[in-house]
Enzyme design. Structure first.
Site, PDB file in Angstrom:
ATOM      1  N   LYS A  99      16.187  22.435 -10.866  1.00  0.00           N
ATOM      2  CA  LYS A  99      15.529  21.170 -11.207  1.00  0.00           C
ATOM      3  C   LYS A  99      16.385  20.195 -11.993  1.00  0.00           C
ATOM      4  CE  LYS A  99      11.132  20.900 -11.413  1.00  0.00           C
ATOM      5  NZ  LYS A  99      10.253  19.951 -10.769  1.00  0.00           N
ATOM      6  N   GLU A 142       9.800   9.043 -16.966  1.00  0.00           N
ATOM      7  CA  GLU A 142       8.407   9.452 -17.193  1.00  0.00           C
ATOM      8  C   GLU A 142       7.969   9.136 -18.620  1.00  0.00           C
ATOM      9  OE1 GLU A 142       8.191  13.586 -16.057  1.00  0.00           O
ATOM     10  OE2 GLU A 142       8.623  13.118 -13.970  1.00  0.00           O
ATOM     11  N   SER A 189      14.950  22.198 -16.145  1.00  0.00           N
ATOM     12  CA  SER A 189      13.753  23.007 -16.359  1.00  0.00           C
ATOM     13  C   SER A 189      14.168  24.327 -16.994  1.00  0.00           C
ATOM     14  CB  SER A 189      13.074  23.261 -15.008  1.00  0.00           C
ATOM     15  OG  SER A 189      12.310  24.449 -15.058  1.00  0.00           O
ATOM     16  N   HIS A 233       0.838  -1.221   0.000  1.00  0.00           N
ATOM     17  CA  HIS A 233       0.000   0.000   0.000  1.00  0.00           C
ATOM     18  C   HIS A 233       0.867   1.263   0.000  1.00  0.00           C
ATOM     19  CE1 HIS A 233      -3.240  -2.761   1.314  1.00  0.00           C
ATOM     20  NE2 HIS A 233      -2.295  -3.252   2.110  1.00  0.00           N
TER      21      HIS A 233
END
Ligand code: ARG
Length: 465
Positions: free
Chosen positions: A283, A290, A277, A156
């Protein structure tokens, strides 16, 4: 231009209809397989006396030249042809005249395209298998190096019990190993040659289908001509296997994205596989992971698309089946690209062992072992569960781990605690006592690694085509 089927037509095809119908923009991807299939067909026609030795030599030489010219760029595949089959035949006739017109004897584009697609996907199965094997080798290396890297195991997405990085990565080893197995199964089932099925009902020429099958390294010819031209099961099976590979990659990427976040910091993706970024200078984003996760959608899409295309088709060939190509090619290229990217990303990824251990410690992942310790001292499990629950509550309030309590403090919860509890609930002991087959303990993991090493040493016997 004149179509190869133009004889019974009195009028040209509407321009848009022509473009709508044409497949040359994408079926040129298997021009080599088309030529390979034609050569096998010609050799068989000659062996059967349907073509003379001289005719077959002339056609074979010219087919080789066409192949070489396309590869070198001297011959361009252009849109003026309907499909790759028409292109090759037209160039052949253009170059050697009437003899070229004999190539298509005893053949239809229906069995021809069925053959080309099989040859193409069969080869791609081999390439994908190699990429999977490289991934497994990379995972194996990470496992070997991280048998003692304790980390929390989750259920979980809540910390549950301690495992090791080797064990966690080992779960993915099993998944990708099954993926290879699926590809091998598909190969076994699909490796039969449809050439000679004709348009749907075989032909009246005395074709030797065993011979063409052998020439093209198939196990044998397919056994029903109508099925041969209308079967796309292997495409569906392949897309299903590719979807499963993507699902596994996507799950792993999801974990890596979490682990790479500042909150976890279990891993750091190498600069070579991260991006920045345009606005936020601090970043470093896990874009590759992704994108792999994101591309899963288009591979699933290909599977659903072909399943839907096939569902209402009466026997035998229907033009709908031309829709199998673009999506299948795209899915194959996507999966191969994702596998290569992913392998590169994890091979260069840095694992923060200290952060993983700290996280396992802070998450009460040894609570089950603490309860088991009390059971070993005669406390019934349900009572032990309750006692440890109370200890956890106290520790949470104080912001410490169970093992940070003193023996005296532990004994206020239950007198059965003794000095040896600290050894029993140390993270390393919790992991190493898990020794059943498939568990994360060192000995069990060493056994698993030995089995995986033996597996990696085996080569898949399929011949590379
Ligand atoms: N481009 C076609 C396909 O991919 C080739 C077969 C054409 N056959 C036909 N009967 N029109 O399916």
């Amino acid at each position: 231009m004149a179509q190869l089927w133009g004889g019974r037509f009195t009028k040209d095809t509407d321009e848009l209809a022509y473009a709508f119908n044409a497949s040359i923009l994408f079926d040129q991807k298997f021009f080599k397989q088309d030529i390979e299939g034609s050569k096998a067909h010609v050799r068989m026609l000659a062996a059967q006396g349907i073509l003379t030795g001289q005719e077959s030599e002339e056609i074979l030489t010219c087919l080789d030249e066409i192949c070489a010219d396309v590869e070198s760029g001297a011959l361009a595949i252009t849109e003026e042809y309907e499909d790759i089959h028409s292109f090759v035949e037209a160039v052949l006739i253009d170059r050697i005249g009437d003899t070229g017109k004999k190539l298509h004897t005893g053949r239809s584009r229906n069995d021809q395209v069925a053959l080309d697609m099989r040859l193409y996907t069969r080869l791609e199965i081999c390439y994908t298998d190699l990429l999977l094997k490289e991934l497994l080798e990379t995972l194996y290396k990470i496992m070997e190096e991280n048998l003692d890297t304790v980390m929390p195991g989750f259920t979980h997405l809540q910390k549950a019990q301690p495992v090791t990085l080797a064990h966690h990565v080992g779960a993915y080893f099993e998944m990708f190993r099954r993926d290879r197995g699926r590809l091998h199964d598909i190969y076994e089932r699909m490796n039969y040659c449809p050439l000679g099925a004709g348009a749907l009902a075989g032909t009246t020429y005395p074709l030797d289908r065993e011979l063409t099958a052998k020439e093209l390294d198939f196990y044998g010819p397919t056994l029903n001509s109508m099925d041969s031209v209308s079967d796309r099961d292997y495409v569906i099976e392949l897309l299903s296997a590719l979807s499963t590979i993507m699902m596994h990659l996507s799950r792993f990427c999801e974990e890596i994205i979490l682990w790479n976040s500042d909150e976890y910091r279990f891993v750091e993706i190498d600069d070579a596989y991260s991006t920045g970024s345009s606005i936020m200078p601090q970043k470093k984003n896990p874009d590759i992971a992704e994108l792999v996760r994101g591309k899963t959608g288009r591979v699933y899409g290909a599977l659903v698309s072909i399943l839907t295309t096939m569902k209402g088709l009466p026997l035998a060939y229907n033009k709908d089946m031309q829709e199998d190509k673009e999506l299948t090619f795209d899915a194959i290229d996507t999966v191969k690209g994702c596998l290569a990217m992913f392998t590169g990303m994890i091979a260069t990824m840095h694992f923060h062992a200290d952060r993983m251990r700290e996280s396992a410690k802070r998450g009460f992942t040894n609570a089950t072992d603490a309860a088991d310790y009390l059971v070993g001292r005669g406390v019934p499990f349900r009572d032990a569960h309750g006692i440890i629950g109370q200890i956890v509550l106290t520790c949470m309030e104080r912001g410490i781990a169970i093992e940070d309590l003193t023996l005296e403090e532990l004994q206020t919860f239950c007198p059965a605690f003794e000095e040896d509890v600290f050894d029993a609930i140390s993270l390393d002991a919790c992991v190493d006592r898990r020794l059943t087959i498939g568990a994360p303990g060192r000995e069990a993991m060493e056994q698993a690694l030995a089995a995986q090493r033996a597996y990696l040493a085996e080569d898949w016997p399929a011949k590379e085509h």
